[in-house]
Design an enzyme around this catalytic site. Structure first.
Site, short mmCIF file in Angstrom:
data_model
loop_
_atom_site.label_atom_id
_atom_site.label_comp_id
_atom_site.label_asym_id
_atom_site.label_seq_id
_atom_site.Cartn_x
_atom_site.Cartn_y
_atom_site.Cartn_z
N LYS A 250 22.86 -4.31 2.33
CA LYS A 250 23.47 -5.19 1.33
C LYS A 250 22.47 -6.26 0.87
CE LYS A 250 26.80 -8.99 1.28
NZ LYS A 250 25.83 -10.06 1.55
N ARG B 238 25.26 -24.49 2.11
CA ARG B 238 24.47 -23.47 1.41
C ARG B 238 23.90 -23.95 0.07
NH1 ARG B 238 26.74 -17.50 1.96
NH2 ARG B 238 24.57 -17.08 2.36
N ARG C 42 33.26 -6.46 1.50
CA ARG C 42 32.09 -6.77 0.68
C ARG C 42 30.80 -6.34 1.36
NH1 ARG C 42 31.29 -12.42 0.42
NH2 ARG C 42 29.22 -11.74 -0.15
C1 UD1 Z 1 20.41 -14.60 3.30
C2 UD1 Z 1 21.40 -13.49 3.53
C3 UD1 Z 1 22.47 -13.93 4.52
C4 UD1 Z 1 21.82 -14.45 5.79
C5 UD1 Z 1 20.78 -15.50 5.49
C6 UD1 Z 1 20.00 -15.95 6.72
C7 UD1 Z 1 21.35 -12.44 1.38
C8 UD1 Z 1 22.09 -12.10 0.13
N1 UD1 Z 1 22.02 -13.16 2.27
O1 UD1 Z 1 21.15 -15.68 2.72
O2 UD1 Z 1 23.28 -12.80 4.81
O3 UD1 Z 1 22.83 -15.03 6.60
O4 UD1 Z 1 19.82 -14.99 4.53
O5 UD1 Z 1 19.39 -14.85 7.31
O6 UD1 Z 1 20.25 -12.01 1.57
N2 UD1 Z 1 18.86 -23.45 2.56
C9 UD1 Z 1 18.72 -24.69 1.97
N3 UD1 Z 1 18.31 -24.74 0.68
C10 UD1 Z 1 18.05 -23.62 -0.05
C11 UD1 Z 1 18.20 -22.36 0.56
C12 UD1 Z 1 18.61 -22.30 1.87
O7 UD1 Z 1 18.95 -25.72 2.60
O8 UD1 Z 1 17.69 -23.74 -1.22
C13 UD1 Z 1 19.34 -23.37 3.95
C14 UD1 Z 1 20.71 -22.70 4.04
O9 UD1 Z 1 21.75 -23.61 3.86
C15 UD1 Z 1 20.68 -22.14 5.43
C16 UD1 Z 1 19.22 -21.72 5.59
O10 UD1 Z 1 18.47 -22.50 4.65
O11 UD1 Z 1 20.97 -23.12 6.37
C17 UD1 Z 1 18.97 -20.24 5.38
O12 UD1 Z 1 19.32 -19.87 4.10
P1 UD1 Z 1 18.67 -18.61 3.36
O13 UD1 Z 1 17.66 -17.94 4.22
O14 UD1 Z 1 18.28 -19.05 2.00
O15 UD1 Z 1 19.92 -17.67 3.25
P2 UD1 Z 1 20.41 -16.88 2.01
O16 UD1 Z 1 19.24 -16.32 1.26
O17 UD1 Z 1 21.44 -17.64 1.29
#
Ligand code: UD1
Length: 419
Positions: A22, A121, A396
């Protein structure tokens, strides 16, 4: 609304085939926007996020077929249009259109992304990186409006190796002028999958899978091909189920390397399994030892498997500790597990789990996608009937979950929840 009804307590045997990931496919589809050529994506899972993204692509003019796990996307007639709230708000990964549309057209309009409520997030790393690349971003009426004359290569550093931000910067810089370097990039296998896809179109992306990724901008891209990697989270979930109720359960289409942390921890708990090329055969272990789980970025224990794993910990003899380090709201499933008979004390991001405790079937709720997986595992081992409401979240992320589990002997069905 739908709910899952599970009659638990039975052992299961047979073969479950793992679908495409996914978290890869939700980036591969928007990535295809970067080319006007034809793209073929194999091993694609048929999940609702994919359907929504394909419909979004159709609104931009992509011609798409999806059959036999293969998506073909023809972008000859694609145009830059606004991604409206109707599409963007249905999933978080719609934010990948920010990177691909701005990368290709230097202008993008996209409504705020949706997704599971697991902590705040934010997407500040995405936004700040885009700004660092010279992109102007305005927020208006719950939409991002992005503009840039020319994207120049830049140096990006992440405070935290965010999966989404790493992919978005790759998307925005593939067609840029000059070279972009991402430091402290996420190393998840899904990133490598996206880079391979873009490189097959003619992109110059080096170092994906390491913490420094270099993207040398190219002028145009051609046709693309990629095989979606197997879903390591789906695989991990079925492996956890196999460790609890498997009777030589075979889980097919896995990449062992992507599951190293999970397999290591299960071995520590005393689980026995056999890996043969791309499959694993696993049976239930009657005396599980307590273990500690701490989620981390790849290659650490995946946060997306923390919740289903916490259900397994309720069956370990003694005290296990589960610590979530990525998100702040990953313990909302704990009261539901306790209502089924678990003995878990939760403090902010840590849960202390004392087992083994027999679980009893109950009416519970899937508070998010992976909480749903935790409830599912609980329902499978519980005595009696478990009803899991709010199950759309689970559907999902897990392709044909009811069919897959029924085929190995689980008494499970999906019904409409009128309430
Ligand atoms: C992706 C995965 C999700 C997984 C996560 C961590 C997808 C679609 N989803 O989510 O299933 O749980 O990686 O392995 O690939 N953060 C910030 N600012 C940002 C971006 C992230 O503070 O701009 C924080 C988030 O709140 C979180 C951490 O960084 O605490 C990790 O987020 P991130 O690796 O970006 O996760 P996603 O890409 O949303």
């Amino acid at each position: 609304m739908k709910k899952l009804i599970i009659e638990g307590g039975n052992d299961i045997s047979g073969t479950i085939k793992i679908s495409g990931a996914k978290n890869s496919i939700v980036a591969l589809i928007p990535a295809s926007i970067l080319t006007n050529g034809k793209c073929v994506i194999t091993n694609a899972p048929d999940i609702s996020d994919v359907r929504i993204l394909l419909d979004t692509m159709r609104t931009l003019g992509s011609e798409i077929t999806f059959e036999n796990e293969t998506i073909t996307i023809d972008n000859r007639n694609v145009k830059n249009k606004k991604i409206s709230e109707e599409y963007a708000s249905k999933l978080r990964a719609s934010y990948y259109f920010m990177g691909s549309l701005i990368g290709k057209y230097h202008h993008a309009e996209i409504a705020y992304p949706g997704g599971c409520v697991i902590g705040s997030r934010p997407i500040d790393y995405h936004i700040n990186s885009f700004k660092k690349m010279g992109i102007n971003i305005v927020e208006n009426n719950a939409e991002y409006i992005m503009d840039v004359d020319k994207i120049n290569g830049s140096h990006i550093y992440f405070d935290f190796p965010s999966v989404g931000a790493t992919i978005n910067v790759i998307l925005a810089s593939t067609l840029a002028s000059g070279t972009t370097v991402i430091e402290n990039a996420a190393k998840e296998p899904e990133i490598t999958n996206i880079a391979s896809f873009l490189n097959s179109m003619g992109a110059h992306i080096y170092g994906a899978g390491t913490s420094t990724i270099t993207i040398e901008g190219v002028e145009t891209l051609g046709d693309g091909y990629v095989e979606t990697i197997p879903d390591r989270i789906e695989a991990g979930t079925y492996i956890i189920i196999g460790a609890l109720i498997g009777d030589n359960l075979k889980i097919d289409n896995i990449i062992e390397k992507h599951l190293e942390s999970v397999l290591y921890k299960l071995k520590e708990a005393g689980v026995k399994y056999k890996i043969d090329d791309q499959s694993i055969i696993i049976s239930k272990t009657n005396s599980l030892k307590p273990i500690n789980i701490k989620t981390a970025v790849y290659p650490g224990f995946p946060t997306d498997l923390g919740q289903p794993m916490s259900t397994l910990l309720t069956q370990c003899a003694g005290e296990s500790i589960f610590e979530e380090t990525i998100y702040e709201n990953r313990l909302r499933h704990i009261p539901h597990l306790n209502s089924m008979g678990a003995n878990i004390k939760a403090f902010e991001r840590t849960a202390i789990i004392n087992g083994p405790t027999p679980l009893r079937g109950r009416k519970v709720k899937a508070t998010d996608l992976r909480a749903g997986a935790s409830m599912l595992v609980a329902g499978l081992i519980a005595e009696g009937r478990t009803e899991i409401s709010n199950i759309e979240h689970l559907l999902r992320g897990y392709e044909r979950i009811v069919d897959k589990l029924s085929s190995v002997g689980v008494n499970i069905r999906l019904i409409d929840d009128e309430k």
